[in-house]
Design an enzyme around this catalytic site. Structure first.
Site, PDB file in Angstrom:
ATOM      1  N   HIS A  76       6.255 -13.674   9.160  1.00  0.00           N
ATOM      2  CA  HIS A  76       6.355 -12.307   8.638  1.00  0.00           C
ATOM      3  C   HIS A  76       7.486 -12.230   7.622  1.00  0.00           C
ATOM      4  CE1 HIS A  76       6.521  -7.897   8.575  1.00  0.00           C
ATOM      5  NE2 HIS A  76       5.265  -7.988   8.991  1.00  0.00           N
TER       6      HIS A  76
ATOM      7  N   ASP B  67      -1.683  -9.227  13.070  1.00  0.00           N
ATOM      8  CA  ASP B  67      -3.017  -9.723  12.747  1.00  0.00           C
ATOM      9  C   ASP B  67      -3.477 -10.839  13.682  1.00  0.00           C
ATOM     10  OD1 ASP B  67      -3.151  -7.923  10.697  1.00  0.00           O
ATOM     11  OD2 ASP B  67      -2.442  -9.313   9.183  1.00  0.00           O
TER      12      ASP B  67
ATOM     13  N   SER C 200       0.823  -1.216   0.000  1.00  0.00           N
ATOM     14  CA  SER C 200       0.000   0.000   0.000  1.00  0.00           C
ATOM     15  C   SER C 200       0.856   1.264   0.000  1.00  0.00           C
ATOM     16  CB  SER C 200      -0.974   0.000   1.181  1.00  0.00           C
ATOM     17  OG  SER C 200      -0.311  -0.303   2.371  1.00  0.00           O
TER      18      SER C 200
ATOM     19  N   ARG D 137       3.419  -5.058  18.092  1.00  0.00           N
ATOM     20  CA  ARG D 137       2.019  -4.622  18.008  1.00  0.00           C
ATOM     21  C   ARG D 137       1.093  -5.737  18.493  1.00  0.00           C
ATOM     22  NH1 ARG D 137       1.933  -3.104  11.843  1.00  0.00           N
ATOM     23  NH2 ARG D 137       2.858  -5.174  11.853  1.00  0.00           N
TER      24      ARG D 137
ATOM     25  N   HIS E  53      -2.106  -8.860   1.969  1.00  0.00           N
ATOM     26  CA  HIS E  53      -1.729  -7.633   2.690  1.00  0.00           C
ATOM     27  C   HIS E  53      -2.779  -7.381   3.773  1.00  0.00           C
ATOM     28  CE1 HIS E  53       0.268  -3.972   3.441  1.00  0.00           C
ATOM     29  NE2 HIS E  53      -0.062  -3.241   2.386  1.00  0.00           N
TER      30      HIS E  53
END
Ligand code: AMX
Length: 428
Positions: free
Chosen positions: A311, A366, A235, A320, A265
């Site tokens: 990842h 996620d 993005s 995160r 994504h």
């Protein structure tokens, strides 16, 4: 002393930043910083150092670092503070944030034609298609386009770009909330309140059930954690490329969001919660660690990946994810979905290590975000990428503004044909 606006603060920095870049280019412009292997040319240019992004870096062993500050140190900040930090490199003072919030509110009117476009879209439209369309429709508002048509010096490009950025940021949460209301509830839109901050307003406009003030906290955390992830991800890179042609912020952000909508994504986050809920379905509630281990192996043995783990860059637990787990422990400790996510974290890295394929057996962001959203009443998985988009618009916009300020050139890497590649490797 009068409080400075974001524009004034950036304007004061630009001469120094331009001088720094000119000097670097003049003195070291021909030095080589990266090489490209054949596998990288065929493999998404992974790891090729070919662009500059000053807003944030992702370190394999540390995770996201925004302007030199590790994300865990920023987790209690307001998203508005993060945007200021992304653009200027410094956290704002209380007065600066207050002024910035006031400015954002002044940029917050969503034109009626945008609502008409959204309401005209089929019920089956994906919420990301709705969001992207609305941002593109708002291109009509672009200050950059108008100023460019009138004729403007290159050195001024950043000013209307910042103006457009404020317009996108001032409206994207309202538009995103409207997408949610139109798509899932066919109910009236909820107006923002001038008393609330950006994230709290977003939560209000979604119409989420209040949870003793924790909903706004959840939204602030979510929007802060997803705000930026350096420049090469799909993005950010798309937004940058489109913006490098001097397309305005509405074109560029809408394009970047189209990339975020892809399953590899931003769409990945809906898969993670699905896997957790499937596990719970199979075992009739929060499963034991042994049951999770069995289900993880069943998933891997059927040739699937375990969503939320692994990842491309990180080689440690995504900080995160740690932030979401901490938030869940505080507010959702008794919820079975949270308990399952926490247990999955105890079990899955060991399973993936034993499996031996994933370069990184640890969770990414996620793996934690979906369970929080789910417990706060957002149970439409398809919508999760829209939340991600509202947050990530900050990264895209700040990068765009800085690139305009620095006069970054149009993106134009050289592509080669397979025939050229075959010849080139023979010659090596
Ligand atoms: N479960 C099972 N296998 C995995 C795995 C996982 N969670 N993560 C990686 N692997 C496998 C890969 O599929 C690959 O197998 P292959 O050699 O048969 O093709 C092998 O391990 C090596 O892959 P890698 O170098 O570790 O990962 P990558 O950089 O190619 O891909 C990612 C990274 C995130 C796509 C991958 O780890 C994955 O598919 N994870 C699960 C999906 C997910 O969590 N996506 C969210 C990503 C975060 C985001 O951008 N939003």
């Amino acid at each position: 002393m009068a409080v400075k606006t974001l524009k004034e603060t950036l304007a004061a920095q630009i001469p120094r930043l331009r001088k720094e870049r000119t000097k670097l280019l003049k003195e070291h412009g021909k030095k080589v910083i990266s090489e490209v292997a054949v596998a990288q040319a065929f493999g998404g240019m992974r790891g090729v150092k070919g662009m500059v992004c000053d807003t944030s870096v992702v370190e394999p062993d540390k995770g996201l670092i925004i302007r030199g500050k590790p994300i865990l140190k920023l987790k209690d900040k307001l998203p508005e503070e993060i945007f200021w930090l992304l653009v200027t490199g410094k956290l704002p003072t209380k007065n600066e944030v207050a002024l910035f919030q006031k400015e954002l509110r002044a940029h917050g009117k969503v034109p009626d034609y945008v609502w008409k476009v959204l309401k005209a879209m089929p019920k089956s439209s994906h919420p990301m298609a709705m969001l992207d369309t609305a941002i593109l429709a708002m291109e009509n508002e672009s200050a950059f386009r108008k100023r460019y048509a009138e004729g403007m010096a290159k050195t001024d490009y950043w000013e209307p770009t910042l103006e457009d950025a404020m317009r996108v940021m001032g409206t994207i949460h309202t538009i995103a909330a409207g997408v949610y209301r139109i798509k899932y509830h066919r109910a009236r839109l909820i107006k923002p309140s001038p008393k609330l901050d950006w994230a709290a307003n977003y939560a209000k406009m979604l119409g989420l059930p209040p949870r003793a003030g924790a909903t706004a906290k959840m939204m602030r955390l979510y929007l802060t954690l997803h705000s930026d992830h350096e420049g090469g991800n799909v993005s950010a890179n798309t937004c940058h490329t489109v913006g490098s042609a001097l397309s305005d912020a509405f074109y560029a952000v809408s394009a970047g969001l189209n990339g975020l909508a892809g399953p590899l994504h931003g769409l990945a986050n809906q898969e993670c919660l699905k896997w957790v809920l499937e596990t719970m379905d199979k075992f009739g509630g929060a499963p034991s660690k042994a049951q999770i281990r069995d289900y993880a192996w069943e998933t891997l043995n059927s040739g699937k990946v375990i969503p939320g783990y692994g990842h491309a860059v990180l080689r440690v637990t995504d900080p995160r994810f740690t932030a979401f787990l901490g938030f869940g422990k505080k507010y959702l400790a008794k919820e079975p979905v949270y308990q399952t996510v926490a247990r999955v974290y105890d079990v899955v890295p060991g399973v993936l290590k034993e499996h031996g394929k994933a370069a990184n057996p640890w969770p990414n962001v996620d793996a934690g975000s979906g369970c929080i959203l789910y417990n706060f009443g957002l149970q439409e998985f398809e919508y999760y990428t829209v939340l991600f988009s509202v947050s990530r618009s900050m990264g895209m916009l700040s990068q765009l503004v800085l690139n305009r300020a620095m006069g970054t050139a149009i993106t134009r890497p050289k592509s080669v044909s397979t025939a050229w590649m075959k010849k080139a490797v023979k010659a090596k």
